[in-house]
Design an enzyme around this catalytic site. Structure first.
Site, mmCIF file in Angstrom:
data_model
loop_
_atom_site.group_PDB
_atom_site.id
_atom_site.type_symbol
_atom_site.label_atom_id
_atom_site.label_comp_id
_atom_site.label_asym_id
_atom_site.label_seq_id
_atom_site.Cartn_x
_atom_site.Cartn_y
_atom_site.Cartn_z
ATOM 1 N N GLY A 39 54.208 -23.928 -72.763
ATOM 2 C CA GLY A 39 54.139 -22.653 -72.069
ATOM 3 C C GLY A 39 55.139 -22.587 -70.931
ATOM 4 O O GLY A 39 55.863 -23.552 -70.658
ATOM 5 N N ASP A 40 55.204 -21.442 -70.269
ATOM 6 C CA ASP A 40 56.107 -21.232 -69.124
ATOM 7 C C ASP A 40 57.568 -21.399 -69.510
ATOM 8 O O ASP A 40 58.393 -21.801 -68.693
ATOM 9 C CB ASP A 40 55.764 -22.194 -67.964
ATOM 10 C CG ASP A 40 54.290 -22.186 -67.619
ATOM 11 O OD1 ASP A 40 53.746 -21.084 -67.446
ATOM 12 O OD2 ASP A 40 53.685 -23.266 -67.532
ATOM 13 N N GLY B 262 59.650 -19.032 -70.308
ATOM 14 C CA GLY B 262 60.462 -17.852 -70.019
ATOM 15 C C GLY B 262 60.282 -16.763 -71.051
ATOM 16 O O GLY B 262 61.184 -15.960 -71.291
ATOM 17 N N LYS B 263 59.084 -16.739 -71.658
ATOM 18 C CA LYS B 263 58.826 -15.734 -72.706
ATOM 19 C C LYS B 263 58.886 -14.315 -72.155
ATOM 20 O O LYS B 263 59.295 -13.394 -72.860
ATOM 21 C CB LYS B 263 57.453 -15.985 -73.343
ATOM 22 C CG LYS B 263 57.366 -17.252 -74.169
ATOM 23 C CD LYS B 263 56.029 -17.388 -74.865
ATOM 24 C CE LYS B 263 54.897 -17.626 -73.895
ATOM 25 N NZ LYS B 263 54.990 -18.902 -73.171
ATOM 26 N N HIS C 134 53.071 -13.567 -66.931
ATOM 27 C CA HIS C 134 54.520 -13.543 -66.816
ATOM 28 C C HIS C 134 54.935 -12.327 -66.002
ATOM 29 O O HIS C 134 54.177 -11.379 -65.840
ATOM 30 C CB HIS C 134 55.200 -13.565 -68.185
ATOM 31 C CG HIS C 134 54.756 -12.478 -69.106
ATOM 32 N ND1 HIS C 134 53.807 -12.673 -70.080
ATOM 33 C CD2 HIS C 134 55.118 -11.179 -69.207
ATOM 34 C CE1 HIS C 134 53.611 -11.543 -70.743
ATOM 35 N NE2 HIS C 134 54.393 -10.621 -70.233
ATOM 36 N N THR C 135 56.137 -12.405 -65.489
ATOM 37 C CA THR C 135 56.663 -11.341 -64.644
ATOM 38 C C THR C 135 57.824 -10.652 -65.342
ATOM 39 O O THR C 135 58.739 -11.313 -65.833
ATOM 40 C CB THR C 135 57.139 -11.911 -63.292
ATOM 41 O OG1 THR C 135 56.043 -12.575 -62.655
ATOM 42 C CG2 THR C 135 57.643 -10.806 -62.386
ATOM 43 N N THR D 67 44.777 -25.309 -74.963
ATOM 44 C CA THR D 67 44.021 -24.081 -74.773
ATOM 45 C C THR D 67 43.008 -23.956 -75.906
ATOM 46 O O THR D 67 42.927 -24.832 -76.772
ATOM 47 C CB THR D 67 44.961 -22.863 -74.691
ATOM 48 O OG1 THR D 67 44.227 -21.743 -74.189
ATOM 49 C CG2 THR D 67 45.585 -22.538 -76.032
ATOM 50 N N LEU E 228 69.027 -22.451 -68.669
ATOM 51 C CA LEU E 228 70.155 -23.382 -68.712
ATOM 52 C C LEU E 228 70.767 -23.541 -67.322
ATOM 53 O O LEU E 228 71.218 -24.634 -66.948
ATOM 54 C CB LEU E 228 71.208 -22.875 -69.699
ATOM 55 C CG LEU E 228 72.427 -23.768 -69.903
ATOM 56 C CD1 LEU E 228 72.030 -25.038 -70.655
ATOM 57 C CD2 LEU E 228 73.528 -23.025 -70.655
#
Length: 432
Positions: free
Chosen positions: A12-13, A15-16, A41-42, A241, A334
């Site tokens: 997770g985390d 950057g979806k 997410h934002t 999860t 990156l």
């Protein structure tokens, strides 16, 4: 034209949010198909930040339909609060741009309480999982146990009372065992009736709605939450999860058949992070780990918890490529690697003196593996904001090509900053 499934290929985390936002502009419908409000997410649109944890990303874009599928567990209070926050920012949320599956399971206050009580008890014994304490796991337990309250039940108060009795028979037995007060029938009935009128307008037979849209040729984007390594079956169990997070769940959690899925895009961070407990073979507990965390702003959107950071693990991502059937990856962050003199990539593990090419399923074996690395030269130049291969340093391109070779999948998108347009498009998943 094809439909696209977005999955995280790590813990997770990855950057979806940015990638889903970038793709949602090309989609007609955005579907959440698993999880709950435990992964946030934002999105940044025209300079405005929107924090989402339950609602699909499409809800903030005019003209898009957002759908919460049957595979999601819905906390009605969290739903109402999130809609309220968006409306305060000028986003209108109505049945014209949000539908919720009538057979989606509801998270109740007793689920949140049980989640917290278990974590507290486990903390004392050193066996905690590190959940968000939002009731996700207990709600899924009730779903599998065939005692859940579902969205459709809010419309039938005559039968709701019996269903509340059924769920309380189970939960009050647990509460007695944990030495806490039982929950009354009226408490849950009041809780449900108080939110029914706010939730029911969004109710729909989602599988039928999506099938009609598919036949019309609508572009559908399936938005996953968490990451593949948190999958209840394929993740680092028990530090996972409570739902299936792999791409196959997009079919089961939306009511669409597997043939409707199309392109599987794996969101993959250029290094590795994990929040909470569990194995992490490439974790860096040194200055480089701190560098990655600070430069990458590695704090959870939902919990604010600091994420653990480490080198890119090609062996783990290779597993995710297989378990998801990933077509191509979106390589994110990156730019966080800019300035490091050398970079390492894990290509396998040593386990009890033998080299292996995958992370074993056994919890004991996972704790004993040691990463096997290759080392690459880093780069001093900045990659921030690069929008073409020509903008990238030669060593950064070499790093990307090495990742592709090691994981056995091509890079379809390359992200070089949190800004949505700072993206190098190699393959448009919707046109594949």
């Amino acid at each position: 034209m094809t439909n696209v499934v977005v999955v995280g290929s790590q813990w997770g985390d990855e950057g979806k949010g940015k990638i889903v936002d970038w793709l949602s502009e090309r989609a007609d419908i955005v579907v959440r198909y698993q999880g709950g409000h435990n992964a946030g997410h934002t999105l940044v649109i025209d300079g405005t930040s929107y924090k989402l944890s339950l609602l699909p990303s499409g809800v903030v874009r005019p003209g898009k339909m957002a759908v919460i599928g049957n595979g999601v567990v819905v906390d009605p209070h969290a739903l109402i609060a999130e809609i309220g926050r968006l409306e305060a920012q000028g986003v209108t949320v109505t049945p014209d741009n949000l539908r919720i599956a009538d057979n989606a399971t509801l998270i109740l206050s007793l689920h949140r309480e049980l989640d917290a009580m278990r974590e507290d008890a486990a903390s004392n014994s050193g066996t905690k999982i590190g959940t968000t304490r939002r009731g996700i796991g207990p709600a899924y337990e009730d779903k599998v146990g065939r005692r859940a309250i579902r969205v459709m039940d809010l419309a039938d108060l005559d039968s709701l009372a019996g269903k509340v009795d059924r769920i309380l028979t189970h939960h009050n037995a647990l509460r007695r065992g944990l030495g806490v007060a039982e929950v009354s029938h009226q408490t849950i009935m009041d809780e449900l009736t108080s939110i029914a009128d706010r939730v029911l307008p969004f109710r729909d037979t989602v599988w039928l709605f999506l099938d009609k849209e598919r036949r019309k040729g609508s572009r559908i984007l399936f938005e996953g939450a968490q990451g593949s390594l948190l999958d209840i079956d394929h993740g680092t169990y028990p530090f996972v999860t409570s739902s299936n997070t792999v791409a196959g769940q997009a079919a089961a959690g939306s009511g669409m058949g597997p043939g409707s899925l199309g392109y599987i895009l794996g969101i993959t961070k250029a290094y590795t992070t994990r929040v909470g407990e569990g194995p992490f073979p490439t974790e860096l507990k040194d200055a480089i780990g701190e560098f990655l965390g600070e430069k990458g702003h590695e704090f959870g959107v939902v919990t604010g918890r600091k994420r653990r950071c480490g080198w890119f693990d090609a062996a783990l991502v290779r597993q995710s490529i297989a378990t998801n059937g990933i077509t191509g990856i979106a390589l994110t962050k990156l730019d966080v690697l800019d300035g490091l003199e050398e970079l390492k990539i894990c290509v396998g593990y040593m386990l009890d003196g033998e080299q292996i090419d995958h992370l074993p399923a056994s919890q004991g074996a996972q704790a004993r593996v040691e990463p096997v690395y290759i080392t690459l030269e880093g780069w001093k130049e900045s990659t921030v904001g690069a929008r073409s291969w020509a903008d990238l340093p030669a060593q950064a391109i070499k790093y990307v090509r090495q990742v592709e070779e090691l994981i056995g999948a091509p890079v379809a998108l390359l992200s070089t900053s949190p800004e949505r347009d700072d993206t190098i498009l190699v393959t448009d998943p919707f046109e594949d």
